[in-house]
Design a protein around this motif. Structure first.
Motif, PDB file in Angstrom:
ATOM      1  N   LEU A  75       0.791  -1.219   0.000  1.00  0.00           N
ATOM      2  CA  LEU A  75       0.000   0.000   0.000  1.00  0.00           C
ATOM      3  C   LEU A  75       0.829   1.277   0.000  1.00  0.00           C
TER       4      LEU A  75
ATOM      5  N   SER B  82      -4.001   7.470  -5.466  1.00  0.00           N
ATOM      6  CA  SER B  82      -3.539   6.149  -5.011  1.00  0.00           C
ATOM      7  C   SER B  82      -3.377   6.107  -3.500  1.00  0.00           C
TER       8      SER B  82
ATOM      9  N   GLU C 155      -6.751   5.913  -1.774  1.00  0.00           N
ATOM     10  CA  GLU C 155      -7.243   4.530  -1.857  1.00  0.00           C
ATOM     11  C   GLU C 155      -6.494   3.627  -0.881  1.00  0.00           C
ATOM     12  N   ALA C 156      -5.188   3.822  -0.769  1.00  0.00           N
ATOM     13  CA  ALA C 156      -4.397   3.005   0.153  1.00  0.00           C
ATOM     14  C   ALA C 156      -4.831   3.234   1.599  1.00  0.00           C
TER      15      ALA C 156
ATOM     16  N   GLU D  81     -10.168  -1.661  -3.111  1.00  0.00           N
ATOM     17  CA  GLU D  81      -9.414  -0.445  -2.775  1.00  0.00           C
ATOM     18  C   GLU D  81      -7.925  -0.650  -3.044  1.00  0.00           C
TER      19      GLU D  81
ATOM     20  N   HIS E 149      -5.592   1.437  -5.734  1.00  0.00           N
ATOM     21  CA  HIS E 149      -4.293   2.027  -5.376  1.00  0.00           C
ATOM     22  C   HIS E 149      -3.227   1.638  -6.393  1.00  0.00           C
TER      23      HIS E 149
END
Length: 193
Positions: free
Chosen positions: A2, A112, A115-116, A147, A151
């Motif tokens: 992530l 990104s 989302e992470a 999710e 990412h």
């Protein structure tokens, strides 16, 4: 995986315990905004068919998640309404450089990181409420994969504008700054407070 430089603290879980209804409202708004972000990226880089294709998929998935959260709100008799956004998104967006191709890279990498962080928070929330809210826990555990995929997609698409090495370097810079923003937190109970 992530690319986060920090983990959420117990402070956020206290907000979960004290303001779950408001966090659910915020989550619905986050999904709506994520769909809007993907659509904006599609519009900004419409000549790039790879970006358009990926953004179309993300728009569809984010809107599906939005309506899933709306259904949860209905089941809990929580009316959907506007709420004040927390400072997280605004502060991250302020880090975006202004000239392309750097602007494109940063827009994708900021998306990104959001989302992470969502991915990390959804896993934390699923574990935290598992004993008392098994249905809600299962819902959040189920969102983790999409999710994480979003990412990764945003990071990969940033490579359309610069080298993988430069993307990774900028992602590391932005991730460190994101961890500072998340550490500051917010008194508003939000998914990214």
């Amino acid at each position: 995986m992530l690319h986060l430089h920090s983990e959420s603290t117990k402070r956020w879980l206290v907000q979960v315990d004290n303001h779950l209804d408001e966090l659910l409202l915020d989550h619905a708004h986050c999904e709506r905004k994520a769909a809007s972000t993907a659509m904006n990226l599609m519009n900004a880089y419409t000549e790039n068919l790879d970006i358009c294709r990926e953004m179309a998929t993300i728009v569809e998935e984010e809107l599906e998640h939005f309506f899933m959260v709306i259904d949860i709100l209905k089941k809990r008799d929580i009316p959907f309404r506007r709420i004040a956004p927390g400072p997280y998104g605004r502060k991250l967006t302020a880090l975006i450089r202004q000239n392309d191709p750097n602007r494109a890279v940063d827009r994708l990498l900021v998306a990104s990181l959001i989302e992470a962080r969502s991915c990390e928070r959804f896993r934390l929330l699923a574990d935290h409420v598992a004993d008392r809210e098994p249905e809600l826990s299962a819902f959040y555990a189920g969102l983790f994969e999409s999710e994480a995929r979003h990412h990764t997609t945003y990071v990969k698409l940033a490579e359309h504008f610069t080298s993988r090495e430069m993307v990774r370097e900028r992602l590391t810079e932005l991730s460190k700054l994101e961890s500072e923003i998340i550490a500051e937190g917010s008194e508003l109970p939000r998914m990214h407070s």
